[in-house]
Design a protein around this motif. Structure first.
Motif, mmCIF file in Angstrom:
data_model
loop_
_atom_site.group_PDB
_atom_site.id
_atom_site.type_symbol
_atom_site.label_atom_id
_atom_site.label_comp_id
_atom_site.label_asym_id
_atom_site.label_seq_id
_atom_site.Cartn_x
_atom_site.Cartn_y
_atom_site.Cartn_z
ATOM 1 N N GLU A 208 1.539 13.489 -12.904
ATOM 2 C CA GLU A 208 0.957 13.557 -11.562
ATOM 3 C C GLU A 208 1.919 14.332 -10.664
ATOM 4 O O GLU A 208 3.062 13.919 -10.460
ATOM 5 C CB GLU A 208 0.770 12.139 -11.016
ATOM 6 N N GLY B 188 -2.560 2.352 -10.074
ATOM 7 C CA GLY B 188 -1.456 3.288 -10.223
ATOM 8 C C GLY B 188 -1.844 4.731 -9.983
ATOM 9 O O GLY B 188 -2.852 5.027 -9.335
ATOM 10 N N GLU C 91 6.427 2.515 3.837
ATOM 11 C CA GLU C 91 7.459 2.766 4.847
ATOM 12 C C GLU C 91 7.456 4.218 5.311
ATOM 13 O O GLU C 91 8.126 4.577 6.269
ATOM 14 C CB GLU C 91 8.848 2.380 4.307
ATOM 15 N N SER D 35 2.242 4.316 -7.137
ATOM 16 C CA SER D 35 2.497 5.129 -8.330
ATOM 17 C C SER D 35 2.528 4.245 -9.587
ATOM 18 O O SER D 35 2.758 3.029 -9.507
ATOM 19 C CB SER D 35 3.826 5.858 -8.165
ATOM 20 N N LYS E 226 1.979 -5.266 3.545
ATOM 21 C CA LYS E 226 3.263 -4.542 3.506
ATOM 22 C C LYS E 226 2.891 -3.067 3.301
ATOM 23 O O LYS E 226 2.659 -2.611 2.198
ATOM 24 C CB LYS E 226 4.107 -5.064 2.343
ATOM 25 N N THR F 208 0.809 -1.226 0.000
ATOM 26 C CA THR F 208 0.000 0.000 0.000
ATOM 27 C C THR F 208 0.845 1.281 0.000
ATOM 28 O O THR F 208 2.018 1.255 0.373
ATOM 29 C CB THR F 208 -0.948 -0.020 1.226
HETATM 30 P P1 NAD Z 1 4.886 4.318 -4.332
HETATM 31 O O1 NAD Z 1 4.626 3.654 -5.640
HETATM 32 O O2 NAD Z 1 6.148 5.062 -4.161
HETATM 33 O O3 NAD Z 1 4.860 3.230 -3.133
HETATM 34 C C1 NAD Z 1 3.800 2.330 -2.986
HETATM 35 C C2 NAD Z 1 4.344 1.023 -2.389
HETATM 36 O O4 NAD Z 1 5.286 0.457 -3.299
HETATM 37 C C3 NAD Z 1 5.049 1.204 -1.058
HETATM 38 O O5 NAD Z 1 4.611 0.191 -0.181
HETATM 39 C C4 NAD Z 1 6.533 1.080 -1.408
HETATM 40 O O6 NAD Z 1 7.268 0.453 -0.391
HETATM 41 C C5 NAD Z 1 6.541 0.231 -2.659
HETATM 42 N N1 NAD Z 1 7.582 0.619 -3.619
HETATM 43 C C6 NAD Z 1 8.023 1.888 -3.884
HETATM 44 N N2 NAD Z 1 8.959 1.858 -4.857
HETATM 45 C C7 NAD Z 1 9.118 0.568 -5.210
HETATM 46 C C8 NAD Z 1 9.940 -0.095 -6.150
HETATM 47 N N3 NAD Z 1 10.802 0.570 -6.916
HETATM 48 N N4 NAD Z 1 9.861 -1.445 -6.250
HETATM 49 C C9 NAD Z 1 9.007 -2.143 -5.475
HETATM 50 N N5 NAD Z 1 8.186 -1.555 -4.559
HETATM 51 C C10 NAD Z 1 8.243 -0.226 -4.417
HETATM 52 O O7 NAD Z 1 3.606 5.237 -4.048
HETATM 53 P P2 NAD Z 1 3.415 6.316 -2.894
HETATM 54 O O8 NAD Z 1 4.247 7.508 -3.198
HETATM 55 O O9 NAD Z 1 3.529 5.679 -1.572
HETATM 56 O O10 NAD Z 1 1.853 6.683 -3.083
HETATM 57 C C11 NAD Z 1 1.400 7.652 -3.976
HETATM 58 C C12 NAD Z 1 0.976 7.050 -5.291
HETATM 59 O O11 NAD Z 1 -0.079 6.115 -5.095
HETATM 60 C C13 NAD Z 1 0.407 8.110 -6.239
HETATM 61 O O12 NAD Z 1 0.893 7.867 -7.525
HETATM 62 C C14 NAD Z 1 -1.095 7.882 -6.158
HETATM 63 O O13 NAD Z 1 -1.821 8.303 -7.297
HETATM 64 C C15 NAD Z 1 -1.139 6.392 -6.007
HETATM 65 N N6 NAD Z 1 -2.437 5.980 -5.460
HETATM 66 C C16 NAD Z 1 -3.318 5.389 -6.325
HETATM 67 C C17 NAD Z 1 -4.570 5.023 -5.865
HETATM 68 C C18 NAD Z 1 -5.563 4.383 -6.798
HETATM 69 O O14 NAD Z 1 -6.584 3.888 -6.330
HETATM 70 N N7 NAD Z 1 -5.314 4.343 -8.108
HETATM 71 C C19 NAD Z 1 -4.928 5.240 -4.529
HETATM 72 C C20 NAD Z 1 -3.993 5.854 -3.683
HETATM 73 C C21 NAD Z 1 -2.740 6.212 -4.164
#
Ligand code: NAD
Length: 492
Positions: free
Chosen positions: A389, A255, A183, A233, A180, A154
């Motif tokens: 975004e 995403g 962080e 993302s 998970k 998440t």
């Molecule tokens: P993020 O993608 O950076 O992180 C999300 C999860 O992925 C975290 O648990 C993180 O530990 C893990 N992660 C990060 N980088 C990774 C990598 N390189 N390899 C494997 N795992 C990795 O997202 P964020 O910054 O925490 O959250 C914001 C994003 O989430 C925005 O883009 C937002 O639009 C999106 N979001 C989408 C929805 C939806 O329903 N579409 C809802 C809420 C948030």
């Protein structure tokens, strides 16, 4: 702070019914983004932590899958009561580690609890159908069977709600589940797991595993995990989708987003501006449903821009625990810097900066990460702030000739999470519903967020997979349909 933190203030895993320190060597601080205060340290789990959690989950699954559904939902009823009883304290913790306002934190928790409530209907939701005499002397029936151990991964922006999108449905339908969380703000999830512990699930059915990207990549490769629910993302969602699928797992990956609003000439402009500002500035713009691009018919563009300027200037920036705050802190100094870069890109690419949020100062919180609301006029669809975004409180106004051009601008986006329309025209509303390519559509609604009993849509680069979060889609994601074909000839 939390009873389950280690003696030296570290976040812990909840594995096989007990709190355990992650074994990995990496860690990072958890900080209050409004004050800069260090709240805890989060150590990251390594492969041995993951193996232990998956072993405990698969062991627990053997009994849990054969536990009557009526018994599987009892801990969820208790969890719902515990979440409600502790909602004030959970909301305060969420504000302290995330930065959003208290009202937003309570709203998020309420939305999460809704998902627990819906999953308590699993005795009905999991039914699949029976037909007597489907063929001569043959009865047929279908059942939805659980599959094993699922993992939810998440994002930081709704740490409580999004964890609760997945956990209740996964376990109510008979699976084991490992979470998970992000962080960046793991504490509210850890507190929710203290309540999970009290709710009385059998050991191993629900577990918490903290970590970062490396932990996620171990999860994607682990043969003991049958499926992954991801929200985050777009680049990471695409990676999760491709890697989990290549490793033979079920996967749903939501995403990032850019959400457009269309404002037509026949609408109450003040109402449309109020709802748009609230959608774009809530949670400091760190929302996947934030309506941050507004496409306005030329005849009302100037009047609508005036409404937006007044309402954006009316937003109060500050610490989410203080009264009267509309826009709280940004999750990290890095992300604040990213938002500021996006504002500069709008200026550099020729948009007209009508409200500039860069000069904000919040008295008493000099170490916090804050950005005020920013409004750009005369924005074109090719500009970076429309295409990418930014995840901040920035709104761009695009001027169009007519409704046809407005729909075209919306559909040119690479994303398709949500879109809203403000109009008095039923005809335009029906065209909007048929022609706009996004998964959640709002008509005269600022933020098109579906209730927990409807699927949370998403298309194009906003979603990878076929079954979405929430509602019956989740029941289908966490179960597999099996058909029984029966004939009982008379053997007397
Ligand atoms: P993020 O993608 O950076 O992180 C999300 C999860 O992925 C975290 O648990 C993180 O530990 C893990 N992660 C990060 N980088 C990774 C990598 N390189 N390899 C494997 N795992 C990795 O997202 P964020 O910054 O925490 O959250 C914001 C994003 O989430 C925005 O883009 C937002 O639009 C999106 N979001 C989408 C929805 C939806 O329903 N579409 C809802 C809420 C948030």
């Amino acid at each position: 702070m939390l009873a389950s933190l280690s003696a030296d203030g570290e976040v812990q895993n909840y594995v096989d019914g007990s709190w355990q320190k992650p074994a990995g060597r990496d860690s990072q601080p958890v900080t209050n983004p409004a004050t800069g205060e260090r709240l805890a340290t989060i150590p990251f789990s390594d492969a041995t932590d993951l193996d232990a959690a998956v072993d405990a989950a698969n062991e627990a699954y053997n009994d849990w899958r054969n536990t009557a559904v009526e018994d599987r939902i009892q801990p969820l009823f208790r969890l719902k009561s515990l979440l409600e009883e502790h909602i004030g304290e959970l909301a305060e913790l969420l504000v302290r580690e995330h930065g959003k306002t208290r009202a937003e934190a309570r709203g998020e928790l309420r939305r999460g609890i809704e998902n627990v409530e819906v999953a308590c209907g699993m005795p009905r939701l999991q039914q699949a159908g029976t037909l007597a005499n489907a063929a001569p002397d043959i009865d047929e029936s279908a059942v939805r069977e659980p599959l094993g151990t699922f993992v939810g991964i998440t994002p930081f922006n709704f740490p409580a709600m999004i964890s609760l999108w997945f956990l209740p449905h996964a376990v109510a339908s008979g699976n084991a589940f490992i979470l998970k969380p992000s962080e960046q703000d793991p504490l509210v999830t850890q507190r929710i797991f203290e309540l999970v512990d009290q709710a009385g699930f059998p050991d191993g059915v629900v577990q918490l595993l903290n970590g970062g990207p490396d932990t996620v990549n171990e999860i994607l490769a682990h043969p003991g995990i049958v499926g992954v629910s991801f929200v985050g993302s777009t680049p990471v969602a695409r990676h999760i989708y491709e890697t989990a699928a290549a490793n033979g797992k079920r996967v749903q990956a939501q995403g990032g987003a850019k959400n457009h609003v269309i404002v037509t000439e026949s609408t109450d402009l003040s109402y449309a501006a109020e709802k748009t500002v609230s959608s774009a500035c809530a949670c400091a713009g760190e929302r996947c449903l934030s309506n941050d691009v507004v496409v306005v018919e030329d005849s009302v563009y100037d009047a609508f821009a005036d409404e937006m300027v007044a309402k954006m200037r009316d937003q109060t920036v500050g610490y989410g625990l203080d009264d009267g705050v509309d826009i709280g802190a940004i999750i990290s100094a890095d992300h604040e810097e990213t938002i500021r870069r996006y504002i500069q890109s709008g200026v550099d690419e020729g948009a007209k900066l009508l409200v500039d949020g860069r000069d904000v100062a919040v008295d008493g919180y000099e170490d916090g990460n804050f950005v005020g609301p920013s409004l750009f006029g005369e924005v074109s669809p090719e500009m970076t702030i429309v295409r990418e975004e930014h995840f901040g409180p920035i709104v761009g106004l695009v001027r169009v000739e007519d409704f046809d051009e407005a729909v075209d601008v919306v559909n040119r986006s690479d994303f398709g999470n949500a879109a809203s329309l403000f109009t008095d025209s039923g005809h335009k509303a029906s065209r909007f519903k048929c022609e706009v390519e996004a998964g959640n559509l709002g008509v005269n609604v600022g933020t098109a967020a579906p209730m927990a009993f409807f699927a949370f849509g998403g298309r194009k680069d906003s979603f990878f997979g076929d079954l979405h979060a929430q509602g019956s889609d989740l029941v289908n994601f966490y179960t597999d349909k099996m058909s029984y074909i029966e004939r009982w000839p008379d053997q007397s």
